[in-house]
Design a protein around this motif. Structure first.
Motif, PDB file in Angstrom:
ATOM      1  N   ASP A   9       0.862  -1.183   0.000  1.00 16.56           N
ATOM      2  CA  ASP A   9       0.000   0.000   0.000  1.00 16.56           C
ATOM      3  C   ASP A   9       0.893   1.226   0.000  1.00 16.56           C
ATOM      4  O   ASP A   9       2.100   1.116   0.176  1.00 16.56           O
ATOM      5  CB  ASP A   9      -0.985   0.013   1.181  1.00 16.56           C
ATOM      6  N   GLY A  10       0.309   2.392  -0.209  1.00 16.25           N
ATOM      7  CA  GLY A  10       1.117   3.611  -0.255  1.00 16.25           C
ATOM      8  C   GLY A  10       2.256   3.441  -1.243  1.00 16.25           C
ATOM      9  O   GLY A  10       2.026   3.232  -2.427  1.00 16.25           O
ATOM     10  N   VAL A  11       3.487   3.526  -0.738  1.00 15.46           N
ATOM     11  CA  VAL A  11       4.662   3.257  -1.567  1.00 15.46           C
ATOM     12  C   VAL A  11       5.482   2.125  -0.959  1.00 15.46           C
ATOM     13  O   VAL A  11       6.696   2.091  -1.052  1.00 15.46           O
ATOM     14  CB  VAL A  11       5.522   4.530  -1.784  1.00 15.46           C
ATOM     15  N   SER A  12       4.782   1.159  -0.351  1.00 16.49           N
ATOM     16  CA  SER A  12       5.420  -0.009   0.259  1.00 16.49           C
ATOM     17  C   SER A  12       5.253  -1.216  -0.657  1.00 16.49           C
ATOM     18  O   SER A  12       4.176  -1.452  -1.205  1.00 16.49           O
ATOM     19  CB  SER A  12       4.783  -0.331   1.614  1.00 16.49           C
ATOM     20  N   ASP A  26      10.303   0.472   0.953  1.00 19.36           N
ATOM     21  CA  ASP A  26       9.332   1.512   1.254  1.00 19.36           C
ATOM     22  C   ASP A  26       9.946   2.870   0.973  1.00 19.36           C
ATOM     23  O   ASP A  26      11.164   3.002   0.849  1.00 19.36           O
ATOM     24  CB  ASP A  26       8.911   1.422   2.727  1.00 19.36           C
ATOM     25  N   GLY A  27       9.102   3.853   0.894  1.00 18.94           N
ATOM     26  CA  GLY A  27       9.543   5.226   0.681  1.00 18.94           C
ATOM     27  C   GLY A  27       9.567   5.984   1.988  1.00 18.94           C
ATOM     28  O   GLY A  27       9.100   5.517   3.026  1.00 18.94           O
ATOM     29  N   ALA A  28      10.101   7.173   1.924  1.00 19.11           N
ATOM     30  CA  ALA A  28      10.134   8.056   3.083  1.00 19.11           C
ATOM     31  C   ALA A  28       8.715   8.531   3.408  1.00 19.11           C
ATOM     32  O   ALA A  28       7.866   8.629   2.505  1.00 19.11           O
ATOM     33  CB  ALA A  28      11.037   9.249   2.782  1.00 19.11           C
ATOM     34  N   PRO A  29       8.428   8.824   4.668  1.00 20.74           N
ATOM     35  CA  PRO A  29       7.091   9.302   5.038  1.00 20.74           C
ATOM     36  C   PRO A  29       6.632  10.523   4.237  1.00 20.74           C
ATOM     37  O   PRO A  29       5.464  10.621   3.880  1.00 20.74           O
ATOM     38  CB  PRO A  29       7.229   9.629   6.527  1.00 20.74           C
ATOM     39  N   ARG A  34       5.816   4.462   4.929  1.00 23.57           N
ATOM     40  CA  ARG A  34       5.654   4.255   6.376  1.00 23.57           C
ATOM     41  C   ARG A  34       6.994   3.933   7.044  1.00 23.57           C
ATOM     42  O   ARG A  34       7.025   3.579   8.200  1.00 23.57           O
ATOM     43  CB  ARG A  34       4.654   3.137   6.637  1.00 23.57           C
ATOM     44  N   ASN A  35       8.080   4.006   6.265  1.00 21.01           N
ATOM     45  CA  ASN A  35       9.415   3.732   6.787  1.00 21.01           C
ATOM     46  C   ASN A  35       9.522   2.314   7.349  1.00 21.01           C
ATOM     47  O   ASN A  35      10.140   2.090   8.376  1.00 21.01           O
ATOM     48  CB  ASN A  35       9.825   4.775   7.837  1.00 21.01           C
TER      49      ASN A  35
END
Length: 143
Positions: A9-12, A26-29, A34-35
Motif C-alpha cells: 500500500d502507499g509506496v510499500s 518503502d519510501g520516506a514518510p 511508512r518507513n
C-alpha cells in the motif's frame, strides 16, 4: 533471473526473488511511505556492495590470505534533480586478518571492480565508482 515486486500500500512493496527470499521496500514518510523497509536506491547500493564484497573475500581466500572479516563501507552521492541518479560511489573495504598481503588485497579489490562484480561494472557505465581499502590486523581489531 526473475523477481516479483508486490505492492502492499502507499509506496510499500515486497520484493521476492526466484530463490524465495523476500525484502520489504518503502519510501520516506514525506513521499507516502511508512518507513517499514529500505529505499530502493539503498537496496541498489547494498546489492552492489554485497556483489563486490563476495568477490573480494573469494579472491583473497583463493589466494590463501588469512582473512577474518571484510566490511564494505559505501558512500554515494545523488543528483539533486530528478532522476536522482547516483553521481559518485566510493567503496572502502576494511579487511581484517593478521599478515594480510596489501598487494593481494589491492589485487582483489581491482579484480572485483574491473572483471568480476557485475553490479559494479554495470553501474560504472554511468557512475564514477572509486575504491579504497585498509587492512586491520586481527590483534588491533580485537581491542
Amino acid at each position: 533471473m526473475k523477481v516479483t515486486i508486490k505492492w502492499i500500500d502507499g509506496v510499500s512493496f515486497v520484493g521476492e526473488s526466484e530463490t524465495g527470499h523476500a525484502v520489504v521496500l518503502d519510501g520516506a514518510p514525506e513521499n507516502g511511505g511508512r518507513n517499514i523497509g529500505m529505499r530502493p536506491m539503498e537496496m541498489l547500493l547494498i546489492g552492489m556492495g554485497a556483489c563486490t564484497s563476495f568477490d573480494v573475500v573469494a579472491i583473497l581466500k583463493k589466494a590463501r590470505q588469512p582473512i577474518i572479516d571484510c566490511v564494505a563501507e559505501i558512500d554515494a552521492a545523488r543528483a539533486d534533480e530528478i532522476p536522482k541518479v547516483f553521481t559518485t560511489i566510493h567503496v572502502h573495504f576494511v579487511v581484517t586478518g593478521d599478515n594480510l598481503n596489501p598487494t593481494q588485497v589491492e589485487r582483489a579489490v581491482k579484480l572485483s571492480a574491473e572483471k568480476y562484480c557485475s553490479a559494479s561494472i554495470m553501474l560504472s557505465k554511468s557512475v564514477e565508482i572509486t575504491h579504497s581499502f585498509e587492512i586491520k590486523p586481527l590483534s588491533v581489531a580485537a581491542t
